[in-house]
Design a protein around this motif. Structure first.
Motif, PDB file in Angstrom:
ATOM      1  N   LEU A  37      10.842 -17.244  -2.402  1.00 21.68           N
ATOM      2  CA  LEU A  37       9.882 -16.187  -2.915  1.00 21.68           C
ATOM      3  C   LEU A  37       9.241 -15.617  -1.986  1.00 21.68           C
ATOM      4  CD1 LEU A  37       8.598 -15.352  -6.186  1.00 21.68           C
ATOM      5  CD2 LEU A  37       6.646 -17.081  -5.455  1.00 21.68           C
ATOM      6  N   VAL A  38       9.247 -14.477  -2.087  1.00 21.83           N
ATOM      7  CA  VAL A  38       8.555 -13.800  -0.958  1.00 21.83           C
ATOM      8  C   VAL A  38       7.200 -12.817  -1.410  1.00 21.83           C
ATOM      9  CG1 VAL A  38       8.770 -11.993   1.004  1.00 21.83           C
ATOM     10  CG2 VAL A  38      10.765 -13.412   0.389  1.00 21.83           C
ATOM     11  N   ILE A  39       6.077 -13.004  -0.961  1.00 20.58           N
ATOM     12  CA  ILE A  39       4.882 -12.293  -1.176  1.00 20.58           C
ATOM     13  C   ILE A  39       4.310 -11.419  -0.333  1.00 20.58           C
ATOM     14  CG2 ILE A  39       2.388 -12.737  -2.315  1.00 20.58           C
ATOM     15  CD1 ILE A  39       4.622 -15.666  -2.037  1.00 20.58           C
ATOM     16  N   GLY A  40       3.899 -10.137  -0.758  1.00 19.49           N
ATOM     17  CA  GLY A  40       3.048  -9.169   0.011  1.00 19.49           C
ATOM     18  C   GLY A  40       1.895  -9.519   0.299  1.00 19.49           C
ATOM     19  N   ALA A  41       1.315  -9.468   1.428  1.00 18.94           N
ATOM     20  CA  ALA A  41      -0.230  -9.701   1.419  1.00 18.94           C
ATOM     21  C   ALA A  41      -0.847  -8.753   2.804  1.00 18.94           C
ATOM     22  CB  ALA A  41      -0.549 -10.890   1.651  1.00 18.94           C
ATOM     23  N   THR A  42      -1.915  -8.574   2.792  1.00 17.79           N
ATOM     24  CA  THR A  42      -2.747  -7.763   3.613  1.00 17.79           C
ATOM     25  C   THR A  42      -3.437  -8.511   4.967  1.00 17.79           C
ATOM     26  OG1 THR A  42      -4.705  -7.460   2.281  1.00 17.79           O
ATOM     27  CG2 THR A  42      -2.883  -5.817   2.216  1.00 17.79           C
ATOM     28  N   ALA A  43      -4.560  -9.227   4.629  1.00 20.59           N
ATOM     29  CA  ALA A  43      -5.187  -9.941   5.709  1.00 20.59           C
ATOM     30  C   ALA A  43      -4.676 -10.987   5.961  1.00 20.59           C
ATOM     31  CB  ALA A  43      -6.730 -10.229   5.011  1.00 20.59           C
ATOM     32  N   THR A 221      11.261 -22.055  -1.114  1.00 17.26           N
ATOM     33  CA  THR A 221      10.245 -21.763  -0.132  1.00 17.26           C
ATOM     34  C   THR A 221       9.707 -20.704  -0.699  1.00 17.26           C
ATOM     35  OG1 THR A 221      11.549 -19.766   0.769  1.00 17.26           O
ATOM     36  CG2 THR A 221      12.035 -22.065   1.752  1.00 17.26           C
ATOM     37  N   ALA A 222       8.365 -20.268  -0.233  1.00 19.40           N
ATOM     38  CA  ALA A 222       7.511 -19.523  -0.670  1.00 19.40           C
ATOM     39  C   ALA A 222       7.016 -18.626   0.610  1.00 19.40           C
ATOM     40  CB  ALA A 222       6.413 -19.636  -1.684  1.00 19.40           C
ATOM     41  N   THR A 223       7.262 -17.249   0.858  1.00 24.12           N
ATOM     42  CA  THR A 223       6.878 -16.665   2.176  1.00 24.12           C
ATOM     43  C   THR A 223       5.775 -15.675   1.992  1.00 24.12           C
ATOM     44  OG1 THR A 223       9.086 -17.157   3.187  1.00 24.12           O
ATOM     45  CG2 THR A 223       7.466 -15.726   4.303  1.00 24.12           C
ATOM     46  N   PHE A 224       4.511 -15.535   2.676  1.00 20.12           N
ATOM     47  CA  PHE A 224       3.650 -14.752   2.559  1.00 20.12           C
ATOM     48  C   PHE A 224       3.843 -13.752   3.874  1.00 20.12           C
ATOM     49  CE2 PHE A 224       1.512 -17.736  -0.110  1.00 20.12           C
ATOM     50  CZ  PHE A 224       0.717 -17.024  -1.047  1.00 20.12           C
ATOM     51  N   ARG A 225       4.471 -12.488   3.673  1.00 19.88           N
ATOM     52  CA  ARG A 225       4.381 -11.440   4.727  1.00 19.88           C
ATOM     53  C   ARG A 225       3.320 -10.623   4.592  1.00 19.88           C
ATOM     54  NH1 ARG A 225       9.860  -8.152   3.898  1.00 19.88           N
ATOM     55  NH2 ARG A 225       8.639  -6.993   5.640  1.00 19.88           N
ATOM     56  N   TYR A 226       2.932 -10.195   5.954  1.00 18.88           N
ATOM     57  CA  TYR A 226       1.575  -9.666   5.904  1.00 18.88           C
ATOM     58  C   TYR A 226       1.875  -8.167   6.518  1.00 18.88           C
ATOM     59  CZ  TYR A 226      -0.378 -14.227   5.486  1.00 18.88           C
ATOM     60  OH  TYR A 226      -0.668 -15.343   4.857  1.00 18.88           O
ATOM     61  N   PHE A 227       0.982  -7.025   5.891  1.00 18.49           N
ATOM     62  CA  PHE A 227       1.419  -5.618   6.067  1.00 18.49           C
ATOM     63  C   PHE A 227      -0.008  -5.114   6.368  1.00 18.49           C
ATOM     64  CE2 PHE A 227       4.836  -7.026   3.421  1.00 18.49           C
ATOM     65  CZ  PHE A 227       5.816  -6.343   3.844  1.00 18.49           C
ATOM     66  N   ALA A 228      -0.103  -4.471   7.458  1.00 16.11           N
ATOM     67  CA  ALA A 228      -1.232  -3.636   7.859  1.00 16.11           C
ATOM     68  C   ALA A 228      -1.447  -2.302   7.107  1.00 16.11           C
ATOM     69  CB  ALA A 228      -1.329  -3.172   9.285  1.00 16.11           C
ATOM     70  N   ASP A 229      -0.134  -1.865   6.386  1.00 13.66           N
ATOM     71  CA  ASP A 229      -0.246  -0.586   5.981  1.00 13.66           C
ATOM     72  C   ASP A 229       0.317  -0.613   4.439  1.00 13.66           C
ATOM     73  OD1 ASP A 229      -0.122   2.403   5.798  1.00 13.66           O
ATOM     74  OD2 ASP A 229       2.043   1.960   5.282  1.00 13.66           O
ATOM     75  N   ALA A 230      -0.613  -0.249   3.530  1.00 12.27           N
ATOM     76  CA  ALA A 230      -0.131  -0.461   2.044  1.00 12.27           C
ATOM     77  C   ALA A 230       0.908   0.209   1.652  1.00 12.27           C
ATOM     78  CB  ALA A 230      -1.431   0.249   1.322  1.00 12.27           C
ATOM     79  N   ASN A 231       1.287   1.329   2.315  1.00 11.22           N
ATOM     80  CA  ASN A 231       2.575   2.179   1.957  1.00 11.22           C
ATOM     81  C   ASN A 231       3.649   1.371   2.492  1.00 11.22           C
ATOM     82  OD1 ASN A 231       1.352   4.278   0.762  1.00 11.22           O
ATOM     83  ND2 ASN A 231       0.916   5.163   2.588  1.00 11.22           N
ATOM     84  N   SER A 232       3.745   0.630   3.508  1.00  9.83           N
ATOM     85  CA  SER A 232       4.871  -0.244   4.152  1.00  9.83           C
ATOM     86  C   SER A 232       5.091  -1.413   3.044  1.00  9.83           C
ATOM     87  CB  SER A 232       4.469  -0.868   5.377  1.00  9.83           C
ATOM     88  OG  SER A 232       4.274   0.181   6.466  1.00  9.83           O
ATOM     89  N   GLU A 388     -16.496   2.748  13.214  1.00 12.34           N
ATOM     90  CA  GLU A 388     -15.591   2.050  13.888  1.00 12.34           C
ATOM     91  C   GLU A 388     -14.824   1.262  13.495  1.00 12.34           C
ATOM     92  OE1 GLU A 388     -15.533  -0.425  18.228  1.00 12.34           O
ATOM     93  OE2 GLU A 388     -17.572   0.092  17.221  1.00 12.34           O
ATOM     94  N   GLU A 389     -13.373   1.352  13.567  1.00 12.92           N
ATOM     95  CA  GLU A 389     -12.538   0.485  12.852  1.00 12.92           C
ATOM     96  C   GLU A 389     -12.375  -0.527  13.635  1.00 12.92           C
ATOM     97  OE1 GLU A 389      -9.346   3.165  11.440  1.00 12.92           O
ATOM     98  OE2 GLU A 389     -10.616   4.357  10.585  1.00 12.92           O
ATOM     99  N   LEU A 390     -12.057  -1.936  13.280  1.00 11.25           N
ATOM    100  CA  LEU A 390     -11.668  -3.134  14.057  1.00 11.25           C
ATOM    101  C   LEU A 390     -10.295  -3.839  13.148  1.00 11.25           C
ATOM    102  CD1 LEU A 390     -15.261  -4.534  14.260  1.00 11.25           C
ATOM    103  CD2 LEU A 390     -13.899  -2.799  15.788  1.00 11.25           C
ATOM    104  N   ASP A 391      -9.649  -4.427  13.979  1.00  8.41           N
ATOM    105  CA  ASP A 391      -8.627  -5.347  13.248  1.00  8.41           C
ATOM    106  C   ASP A 391      -9.488  -6.415  12.702  1.00  8.41           C
ATOM    107  OD1 ASP A 391      -8.603  -7.494  15.156  1.00  8.41           O
ATOM    108  OD2 ASP A 391      -7.596  -5.864  16.647  1.00  8.41           O
ATOM    109  N   TRP A 392      -8.902  -7.057  11.774  1.00 12.89           N
ATOM    110  CA  TRP A 392      -9.309  -8.243  11.149  1.00 12.89           C
ATOM    111  C   TRP A 392      -9.922  -9.222  12.040  1.00 12.89           C
ATOM    112  CZ3 TRP A 392     -12.257  -9.069   6.998  1.00 12.89           C
ATOM    113  CH2 TRP A 392     -12.049 -10.184   6.439  1.00 12.89           C
ATOM    114  N   ALA A 393      -8.953  -9.815  13.082  1.00 14.78           N
ATOM    115  CA  ALA A 393      -9.615 -10.876  13.845  1.00 14.78           C
ATOM    116  C   ALA A 393     -10.884 -10.512  14.696  1.00 14.78           C
ATOM    117  CB  ALA A 393      -8.491 -11.084  14.862  1.00 14.78           C
ATOM    118  N   ARG A 394     -10.716  -9.181  15.264  1.00 15.09           N
ATOM    119  CA  ARG A 394     -12.096  -8.754  15.866  1.00 15.09           C
ATOM    120  C   ARG A 394     -13.310  -8.475  14.927  1.00 15.09           C
ATOM    121  NH1 ARG A 394     -12.288  -2.775  18.892  1.00 15.09           N
ATOM    122  NH2 ARG A 394     -14.413  -2.927  19.859  1.00 15.09           N
ATOM    123  N   TRP A 395     -12.851  -8.047  13.788  1.00 17.17           N
ATOM    124  CA  TRP A 395     -14.157  -7.928  12.772  1.00 17.17           C
ATOM    125  C   TRP A 395     -14.594  -9.468  12.592  1.00 17.17           C
ATOM    126  CZ3 TRP A 395     -15.745 -10.031   8.294  1.00 17.17           C
ATOM    127  CH2 TRP A 395     -16.850  -9.365   7.687  1.00 17.17           C
TER     128      TRP A 395
END
Length: 505
Positions: A37-43, A221-232, A388-395
């Protein structure tokens, strides 16, 4: 993350066996046929230990899937048994007795016994690495003892509506005590999945726990894949690389998945309050300590137009830190109508002109667009908001932990989290003794009194313009047509895979 869990009011035994529990592992033939199973996620997670890192990314992947708790929040927001097959609450509501699932084991083979549960409670209470909000949730505990191998007794200082509910989330995870030192990189829980691998910034893979004590997962297996861009992420779903989009972060694109022979789209509700936070402590602009300034900001923003512009109108106006699924919900969205003239008058009353504020937001899908819209509306009333835009880790480091900001925008997904405003050390640094008193009284009161007090607290929060509550996040999930069992509502921080199935698995 405190809350008013109904289980805390019971004076008789609350008994409910977890459905489908099995003492045997999955059938070998079923394993051979199982799929991934492959799951798309953001943060993206910054650790595998949700007790020492803030943010919802870690529990999204691990809570209930790898880490289990004594009790669990179901799809309606109610508490159900999990590692505790039943529990009792004393008439004075100070003593909780949990009878554990006797067949529960961690994925490394160690038994989930009473000593392990007590060790986890003690770790939250005493380990300096544990985040402060979780320590606060466990601060009412006087003692936790192993009465016998399968029985845990917890005594509280005062009656608490919130404590049991907190035990269904991050404060209540039960990890193998032998793995405490390595939880940040190799978690060991008792769930239907075991930790597999973590590619930082890319994915987290979970593997089937073949010796799981309960109903086995349908997937190898279940894999969470992370995307910075919603369109991707949408493109990955359309090309067949994903089985699930955990939360559609480009809601205007929902029509791309209208082919019901290929996709199922589920639109449910969530606990996610999208909050324009205002730093009222050290590190923030002192002007934000003035109620009139905060009120002016609320009047300056057309929240309905914001929702239509940024999130395609998908979401709910709420007006305070309470979603409609909470028993004390009242619609307060009309408390601060869009009124630029009134906003300018309030700023003048506060003695503020040419006010400049730093609006530092995470680069999550809702953040930059919301920030630009709000910046434009604040400019119309005389406030300059520098985005000002910050990536999640920096935020997480600079805004959440260090308080280096004036305003920010974040979707707060923790269940029943209004009490965060009662903690002056939390990153908003909101300090209102009247609100704090209402929250404390509600926690100790019986159910009917608690609901009434919590309604007062929510109204106080709104009237005082502690923040601007922009909208309630919808829970829009896209799955391949053969996938079933995905919960419609997001009632916890977990993306719960325990009921997910496939016709091919």
């Amino acid at each position: 993350m405190a809350s008013l869990g109904k289980g805390a009011l019971a004076t008789a035994t609350l008994v409910a066996l977890v459905s489908g529990c099995s003492s045997t592992g999955p059938d070998p033939q079923q394993q051979e046929q199982a799929r991934s199973l492959v799951i798309g996620a953001t943060a993206q997670p910054e650790s595998m230990d949700p007790t020492t890192q803030s943010g919802a990314a870690i529990p999204q992947a691990l809570l209930y899937n790898v880490y289990e708790t004594l009790v669990k929040i179901d799809g309606t927001g109610e508490l159900k048994p999990l590692l505790a097959q039943k529990w009792t609450v004393s008439p004075d509501r100070l003593t909780y007795t949990f009878d554990l699932q006797p067949k529960a084991h961690f994925s490394d083979g160690d038994k989930v016994d009473a000593k392990a549960v007590v060790a986890n409670i003690q770790r939250i209470r005493t380990d300096k690495r544990v985040v402060g909000t979780l320590k606060q949730e466990m601060s009412g505990v006087v003692s936790a003892t192993a009465t016998d191998a399968d029985t845990v007794t917890v005594k509280l200082k005062t009656p608490s509506q919130s404590w049991l509910y907190a035990m269904a989330s991050r404060a209540g995870i039960i990890a193998d005590p032998d793995s405490f030192a390595t939880l940040s990189s190799k978690p060991v829980g008792s769930g239907p999945f075991a930790f597999g691998a973590w590619k930082r910034g890319e994915s987290v893979r979970l593997d089937r726990n073949k010796s799981y004590w309960g109903t086995p997962t349908h997937f190898e297996t279940a894999t969470f894949r992370y995307f910075a861009d919603a369109n991707s992420m949408n493109s990955a779903m359309l090309s067949g690389d994903l089985d699930i989009i955990s939360d559609l972060t480009a809601p205007e694109a929902v029509d791309q998945f209208s082919d019901t022979s290929r996709y199922t789209v589920t639109e449910g509700t969530s606990n996610g309050e999208v909050v324009l936070g205002m730093n009222q402590g050290k590190g923030g602009n002192p002007a934000l300590k003035k109620r009139e300034v905060r009120q002016a900001i609320r009047h300056a923003i057309d929240r309905k137009a914001l929702l239509e512009t940024v999130w395609a109108g998908k979401g709910t106006m709420i007006g305070s830190m309470v979603p409609p699924t909470d028993p004390w919900y009242e619609d307060l969205s009309k408390d601060y109508a869009h009124d630029p003239t009134k906003a300018r008058a309030l700023l003048k009353q506060a003695g503020e002109s040419n006010l400049t504020l730093r609006l530092r937001v995470p680069t999550l899908p809702y953040g930059p667009g919301s920030a630009q819209f709000i910046s434009s509306q604040l400019k119309a009333v005389g406030i300059t908001a520098k985005v000002e835009e910050l990536d999640w880790a920096r935020w997480l480091k600079e805004v959440h932990d260090d308080g280096n900001y004036d305003m920010t925008i974040v979707n707060h997904v923790e269940p029943r989290d209004i009490d965060k405003f009662a903690d002056p050390t939390y990153y908003w640094h909101y300090d209102n003794p009247d609100f704090q008193k209402l929250i404390a009284q509600a926690d100790k009161a019986d159910n009917e009194q608690s609901v009434a007090l919590m309604k007062q607290a929510a109204k106080t929060l709104s009237d005082d313009a502690a923040a601007d509550f922009l909208w309630l996040f919808p829970h829009i999930v896209v799955t391949k047509a053969d996938i079933s069992g995905v919960p419609a509502n997001a009632t916890s921080e977990s993306f719960d895979l325990t009921t997910v199935a496939s016709r091919d698995a």
